[in-house]
Design a protein around this motif. Structure first.
Motif, PDB file in Angstrom:
ATOM      1  N   UNK A  19       0.773  -1.110  -0.125  1.00 59.76           N
ATOM      2  CA  UNK A  19       0.155   0.078   0.098  1.00 59.76           C
ATOM      3  C   UNK A  19       0.910   1.263  -0.094  1.00 59.76           C
ATOM      4  N   UNK A  20       1.772   1.356   0.651  1.00 66.05           N
ATOM      5  CA  UNK A  20       2.986   2.442   0.570  1.00 66.05           C
ATOM      6  C   UNK A  20       3.384   2.416  -0.735  1.00 66.05           C
ATOM      7  N   UNK A  21       4.027   1.605  -1.349  1.00 66.34           N
ATOM      8  CA  UNK A  21       4.284   1.348  -2.778  1.00 66.34           C
ATOM      9  C   UNK A  21       3.425   2.057  -3.715  1.00 66.34           C
ATOM     10  N   UNK A  22       2.094   1.591  -3.600  1.00 68.87           N
ATOM     11  CA  UNK A  22       1.049   2.044  -4.516  1.00 68.87           C
ATOM     12  C   UNK A  22       0.753   3.518  -4.260  1.00 68.87           C
ATOM     13  N   UNK A  23       0.954   3.946  -3.030  1.00 67.97           N
ATOM     14  CA  UNK A  23       0.612   5.356  -2.721  1.00 67.97           C
ATOM     15  C   UNK A  23       1.577   6.225  -3.506  1.00 67.97           C
ATOM     16  N   UNK A  24       2.917   5.846  -3.634  1.00 65.69           N
ATOM     17  CA  UNK A  24       3.919   6.573  -4.221  1.00 65.69           C
ATOM     18  C   UNK A  24       3.457   6.561  -5.454  1.00 65.69           C
ATOM     19  N   UNK A  25       3.318   5.442  -6.305  1.00 63.32           N
ATOM     20  CA  UNK A  25       2.905   5.449  -7.650  1.00 63.32           C
ATOM     21  C   UNK A  25       1.527   6.296  -7.902  1.00 63.32           C
ATOM     22  N   UNK A  26       0.509   6.513  -6.865  1.00 60.91           N
ATOM     23  CA  UNK A  26      -0.689   7.056  -7.113  1.00 60.91           C
ATOM     24  C   UNK A  26      -0.248   8.603  -7.111  1.00 60.91           C
ATOM     25  N   UNK A  27       0.466   9.191  -6.062  1.00 63.06           N
ATOM     26  CA  UNK A  27       1.133  10.407  -6.091  1.00 63.06           C
ATOM     27  C   UNK A  27       1.560  10.917  -7.535  1.00 63.06           C
ATOM     28  N   UNK A  69      -8.988 -10.179 -32.419  1.00 66.05           N
ATOM     29  CA  UNK A  69      -9.317  -9.380 -31.352  1.00 66.05           C
ATOM     30  C   UNK A  69      -8.337  -9.604 -30.466  1.00 66.05           C
ATOM     31  N   UNK A  70      -7.484  -8.278 -29.937  1.00 65.91           N
ATOM     32  CA  UNK A  70      -6.190  -8.416 -29.183  1.00 65.91           C
ATOM     33  C   UNK A  70      -6.643  -8.199 -27.836  1.00 65.91           C
ATOM     34  N   UNK A  71      -6.034  -8.835 -27.055  1.00 73.03           N
ATOM     35  CA  UNK A  71      -6.035  -8.472 -25.481  1.00 73.03           C
ATOM     36  C   UNK A  71      -4.849  -8.044 -24.769  1.00 73.03           C
ATOM     37  N   UNK A  72      -4.930  -6.703 -24.473  1.00 74.51           N
ATOM     38  CA  UNK A  72      -3.741  -6.279 -23.991  1.00 74.51           C
ATOM     39  C   UNK A  72      -3.631  -6.301 -22.295  1.00 74.51           C
ATOM     40  N   UNK A  73      -2.310  -6.627 -21.921  1.00 76.09           N
ATOM     41  CA  UNK A  73      -2.042  -6.691 -20.447  1.00 76.09           C
ATOM     42  C   UNK A  73      -0.985  -5.683 -20.116  1.00 76.09           C
ATOM     43  N   UNK A  74      -1.478  -4.855 -19.213  1.00 81.50           N
ATOM     44  CA  UNK A  74      -0.475  -3.632 -18.750  1.00 81.50           C
ATOM     45  C   UNK A  74       0.670  -4.329 -17.906  1.00 81.50           C
ATOM     46  N   UNK A  75       1.723  -3.632 -17.707  1.00 84.01           N
ATOM     47  CA  UNK A  75       2.777  -4.007 -16.816  1.00 84.01           C
ATOM     48  C   UNK A  75       2.431  -3.572 -15.269  1.00 84.01           C
ATOM     49  N   UNK A  76       3.415  -3.904 -14.519  1.00 83.74           N
ATOM     50  CA  UNK A  76       3.252  -3.209 -12.959  1.00 83.74           C
ATOM     51  C   UNK A  76       3.481  -4.202 -12.052  1.00 83.74           C
ATOM     52  N   UNK A  77       4.351  -5.277 -12.309  1.00 89.49           N
ATOM     53  CA  UNK A  77       5.000  -6.306 -11.325  1.00 89.49           C
ATOM     54  C   UNK A  77       3.765  -7.060 -10.780  1.00 89.49           C
ATOM     55  N   UNK A  78       2.741  -7.154 -11.376  1.00 89.11           N
ATOM     56  CA  UNK A  78       1.507  -8.073 -11.090  1.00 89.11           C
ATOM     57  C   UNK A  78       0.865  -7.329  -9.776  1.00 89.11           C
ATOM     58  N   UNK A  79       1.322  -6.183  -9.514  1.00 86.41           N
ATOM     59  CA  UNK A  79       0.787  -5.554  -8.044  1.00 86.41           C
ATOM     60  C   UNK A  79       0.152  -4.085  -8.368  1.00 86.41           C
ATOM     61  N   UNK A  80       0.275  -3.495  -9.614  1.00 84.13           N
ATOM     62  CA  UNK A  80      -0.043  -2.287  -9.780  1.00 84.13           C
ATOM     63  C   UNK A  80      -1.263  -2.297 -10.944  1.00 84.13           C
ATOM     64  N   UNK A  81      -2.369  -1.758 -10.708  1.00 83.94           N
ATOM     65  CA  UNK A  81      -3.586  -2.019 -11.707  1.00 83.94           C
ATOM     66  C   UNK A  81      -3.661  -0.740 -12.390  1.00 83.94           C
ATOM     67  N   UNK A  82      -2.551  -0.222 -13.034  1.00 86.28           N
ATOM     68  CA  UNK A  82      -2.863   1.230 -14.006  1.00 86.28           C
ATOM     69  C   UNK A  82      -3.030   0.705 -15.337  1.00 86.28           C
ATOM     70  N   UNK A  83      -4.655   0.381 -15.763  1.00 82.95           N
ATOM     71  CA  UNK A  83      -4.694   0.175 -17.015  1.00 82.95           C
ATOM     72  C   UNK A  83      -4.683   1.454 -17.962  1.00 82.95           C
ATOM     73  N   UNK A  84      -4.775   2.333 -17.340  1.00 82.12           N
ATOM     74  CA  UNK A  84      -4.913   3.720 -18.035  1.00 82.12           C
ATOM     75  C   UNK A  84      -3.533   3.841 -18.603  1.00 82.12           C
ATOM     76  N   UNK A  85      -2.585   3.668 -18.109  1.00 79.53           N
ATOM     77  CA  UNK A  85      -1.207   3.675 -18.876  1.00 79.53           C
ATOM     78  C   UNK A  85      -1.217   3.467 -20.161  1.00 79.53           C
ATOM     79  N   UNK A  86      -1.967   2.445 -20.374  1.00 78.08           N
ATOM     80  CA  UNK A  86      -1.956   1.604 -21.693  1.00 78.08           C
ATOM     81  C   UNK A  86      -2.668   2.147 -22.735  1.00 78.08           C
ATOM     82  N   UNK A  87      -3.686   3.178 -22.270  1.00 76.25           N
ATOM     83  CA  UNK A  87      -4.841   3.763 -23.166  1.00 76.25           C
ATOM     84  C   UNK A  87      -4.150   4.253 -24.487  1.00 76.25           C
ATOM     85  N   UNK A  88      -3.215   5.045 -24.461  1.00 79.13           N
ATOM     86  CA  UNK A  88      -2.802   5.640 -25.799  1.00 79.13           C
ATOM     87  C   UNK A  88      -2.198   4.373 -26.708  1.00 79.13           C
TER      88      UNK A  88
END
Length: 299
Positions: A19-27, A69-88
């Motif tokens: 959670x501390x790791x995710x908070x740093x990423x959120x900021x 049909x292409x299924x895209x899987x974002x990165x993040x070490x399996x613990x970060x859920x930032x799907x938005x970063x792959x939008x572009x």
């Protein structure tokens, strides 16, 4: 072989440390992610899986010229859920290839430990296959794409589809993927690679039992000859500590008769394809995503 120091470090990592790791990423990412959400053109669907609700974001191309049909899987070490970063990049893949692209907001660890990311993602793909008409997509011509941990998931989906036979996957593409789970890796320059402590944190959060790291879903380099691998595109970074296992995986698939489109970006580091990261290299990124779009279009 794991050292006592590495095993001791993993034992010291607590699930709640995420959670501390995710908070740093959120900021760091919240402004950028908010901008991406505001301008996003996807169609969202939520699917019930064995890990609960999983969100899918569908990108329909301006001109549809492919039934893939292409299924895209974002990165993040399996613990970060930032799907938005792959939008572009999902938008880019859809418009340049003429195919529908699905951005998968898969469940993350440590709340959902191995193998739940894989099983839930596969459940979602099965649902799309069964609801193809409702979704306005073709039935059963799927591809998977992923970066970093997402590349690992993309390869896992190929294995699961090959073994379970629910639908064919006609190709998969990966940027600097995780292909062999390991407690220590070597790099050309450790200052330009993923810190080993960070990798050990990811492992501690993902696995309840370290023996699971050697299973084929976790480490595709360990997959047996029963897996039918389709054509693969692989983009690697010269300074990435994951390059060695990517090269080994390439050699494994070539030895089994799979066509592999491989490119090394010698001056690049892990994450070079994404504009939100310090390692971003615009020219190499444009080339890598262009290669993937052409690969999709060719299938």
């Amino acid at each position: 072989m794991a050292s006592e120091r590495e095993l001791s470090y993993i034992a010291s990592v607590k699930d709640e440390d995420v959670y501390a790791y995710r908070m740093r990423k959120e900021l760091r990412y919240r402004t950028y992610c908010n901008e991406l959400r505001v301008n996003d053109t996807s169609v969202k669907r939520s699917v019930w899986t064995d890990a609960g609700w999983l969100d899918l974001y569908f990108y329909y191309p301006r001109e549809r010229t492919s039934d893939v049909v292409v299924f895209n899987f974002h990165g993040g070490g399996f613990c970060l859920g930032y799907w938005e970063l792959d939008v572009p990049y999902c938008r880019l893949m859809a418009d340049r290839s003429g195919a529908v692209v699905v951005n998968v907001d898969y469940p993350c660890s440590p709340e959902h430990k191995y193998p739940m990311t894989y099983t839930a993602s596969y459940d979602a793909m099965v649902w799309c296959h069964r609801h193809a008409e409702e979704l306005d997509i073709a039935r059963g011509r799927f591809m998977t794409v992923g970066s970093s941990a997402g590349g690992n998931i993309a390869a896992a989906m190929v294995q699961m589809a090959s073994r379970q036979g629910d639908f064919p996957i006609v190709g998969f593409a990966m940027n600097y993927p995780v292909l062999r789970m390991s407690l220590s890796r070597e790099a050309l320059d450790s200052s330009r690679a993923i810190a080993n402590e960070r990798s050990l944190q990811y492992i501690a959060w993902e696995y309840a039992d370290l023996n699971q790291m050697g299973e084929p879903l976790a480490s595709p380099t360990e997959a047996g000859p029963e897996v039918c691998w389709p054509d693969m595109l692989l983009n690697v970074a010269g300074f990435d500590s994951l390059k060695g296992e990517a090269d080994d995986f390439r050699d494994l698939l070539v030895s089994r008769g799979t066509h592999v489109d491989y490119k090394n970006y010698p001056q690049a580091e892990h994450g070079f394809t994404h504009a939100d990261l310090n390692e971003y290299r615009p020219d190499d990124s444009s080339d890598a995503w262009g290669r993937i779009a052409r690969f999709i279009k060719a299938h």
